[in-house]
Design an enzyme around this catalytic site. Structure first.
Site, short mmCIF file in Angstrom:
data_model
loop_
_atom_site.label_atom_id
_atom_site.label_comp_id
_atom_site.label_asym_id
_atom_site.label_seq_id
_atom_site.Cartn_x
_atom_site.Cartn_y
_atom_site.Cartn_z
N ASP A 13 0.83 -1.21 0.00
CA ASP A 13 0.00 0.00 0.00
C ASP A 13 0.86 1.25 0.00
OD1 ASP A 13 -2.42 1.33 -0.06
OD2 ASP A 13 -2.67 1.30 2.12
N ASN A 61 -11.21 -2.61 -4.61
CA ASN A 61 -10.49 -1.74 -5.55
C ASN A 61 -11.22 -1.60 -6.89
OD1 ASN A 61 -7.18 -2.84 -4.43
ND2 ASN A 61 -8.36 -1.04 -3.77
C1 IPE Z 1 -5.27 -2.64 0.23
O1 IPE Z 1 -5.01 -1.32 -0.02
C2 IPE Z 1 -5.38 -3.39 -1.07
C3 IPE Z 1 -4.11 -3.56 -1.80
C4 IPE Z 1 -2.94 -3.19 -1.39
C5 IPE Z 1 -4.23 -4.24 -3.07
P1 IPE Z 1 -6.18 -0.24 -0.11
O2 IPE Z 1 -5.53 1.06 -0.42
O3 IPE Z 1 -7.22 -0.70 -1.06
O4 IPE Z 1 -6.76 -0.28 1.36
P2 IPE Z 1 -7.61 0.81 2.15
O5 IPE Z 1 -8.70 1.28 1.22
O6 IPE Z 1 -6.70 1.93 2.50
O7 IPE Z 1 -8.10 0.11 3.36
C1 IPE Z 2 -1.70 0.29 -3.34
O1 IPE Z 2 -1.52 1.66 -3.38
C2 IPE Z 2 -2.05 -0.28 -4.68
C3 IPE Z 2 -3.45 -0.75 -4.79
C4 IPE Z 2 -4.34 -0.72 -3.84
C5 IPE Z 2 -3.85 -1.30 -6.06
P1 IPE Z 2 -2.72 2.68 -3.30
O2 IPE Z 2 -3.16 3.01 -4.68
O3 IPE Z 2 -3.79 2.21 -2.41
O4 IPE Z 2 -1.97 3.94 -2.66
P2 IPE Z 2 -2.53 4.92 -1.55
O5 IPE Z 2 -3.00 4.10 -0.40
O6 IPE Z 2 -3.64 5.70 -2.18
O7 IPE Z 2 -1.35 5.77 -1.19
MG MG Z 3 -4.13 2.41 -0.40
#
Ligand code: IPE
Ligand code: IPE
Ligand code: MG
Length: 251
Positions: A13, A61
């Site tokens: 993340d 997602n």
């Molecule tokens: C968790 O990250 C899912 C992945 C890393 C694929 P998210 O960015 O989706 O999680 P939340 O929304 O902050 O809980």
């Molecule tokens: C993780 O990074 C990748 C996925 C969830 C696909 P994020 O896209 O959630 O990055 P942040 O949490 O917005 O920084």
């Molecule tokens: Mg995230």
């Protein structure tokens, strides 16, 4: 490196925040994050990790803006096209789990191609990509399969125990994770492996995924080796000191 956990799971993340802090678009964060996957995969295999499970895309997602979902699916394919040689060279088996039927065909087909390509009988490491994955959905799917077997008369409700449920999850042959790493600093599970992490050691780092380098990985491994995993027992029991008999249970 003998201290490596057998099964490492990672919530990758922070790509978006990494890009935002540089005034880049989120896409660039995902690009940079994809590069870290390569490095971490080979380093884990070299360190003796047997199972590496990466959370790449959650069921939730799908609700992100369509343009971002499109970029992520494109990146997945682009990335697998380059990663396959590395997996073969290192005898790393790729598996994918989640509601894969929701993936667009071009992504599903590419995932399947690399899964078939790396279907080794004795891999050095099994790399599992959690794609369109939800921990609750995994339990729902298991419940459905079990219910169907009961309807067909192949099981009765008395057969349902923890072991049976584990055997109906997506990967019945993969042991539960020993270490779960979450980058990006949030203290939550976000619907990742729910059943499987009952006794997994949790490690949260504020480091954003595109900054998660090999030093960061080894730092997490080091912290893991310093944890005492008690599995509900007392510390004395765990270290093997003489202890009295355990409480009798009705059989
Ligand atoms: C968790 O990250 C899912 C992945 C890393 C694929 P998210 O960015 O989706 O999680 P939340 O929304 O902050 O809980
Ligand atoms: C993780 O990074 C990748 C996925 C969830 C696909 P994020 O896209 O959630 O990055 P942040 O949490 O917005 O920084
Ligand atoms: Mg995230």
């Amino acid at each position: 490196l003998s201290s490596a956990p057998k099964h490492v799971a990672i919530i990758m993340d922070g790509n978006g925040r990494w890009a935002k802090s540089r005034a880049f678009g989120r896409t660039l964060g995902h690009h940079e994050g994809a590069k870290r996957v390569d490095e971490i995969v080979t380093e884990c295999a070299d360190a003796g990790v047997r199972y590496l499970t990466l959370y790449a895309f959650s069921t939730e997602n799908w609700n992100r803006p369509a343009a971002e979902v499109t970029v992520l699916m494109g990146l997945l394919v682009q990335h697998l096209r380059a990663l396959d040689k590395k997996l073969v060279k290192n005898r790393i088996q790729l598996q994918a789990k989640g509601s894969l039927y929701r993936l667009p065909d071009f992504a599903y087909n590419e995932v399947q191609r690399v899964v078939d390509l790396t279907n080794y009988a004795e891999p050095r490491m099994t790399l599992t990509l959690c794609l369109s994955y939800g921990g609750r959905q995994e339990i729902v799917d298991a419940a459905r399969t079990i219910a169907r077997k009961i309807e067909e008369g192949r099981l009765t409700s008395n057969h349902i125990d923890e072991d049976l449920i584990s055997r109906h999850l997506y990967q019945p042959n993969v042991p539960d994770p020993d270490l779960l790493i979450r980058t990006g600093g949030d203290y939550r599970i976000s619907n990742f492996l729910l059943w499987e992490i009952a006794y997994t050691e949790l490690y949260v780092t504020p480091t954003l995924w595109p900054d998660f380098n090999l030093d960061e990985l080894h730092k997490a491994f080091k912290v893991y080796t310093q944890r005492e995993r008690r599995f509900g027992l007392t510390s004395e029991q765990v270290i093997g000191a003489p202890v009295s008999n355990s409480y009798p249970q009705p059989s």
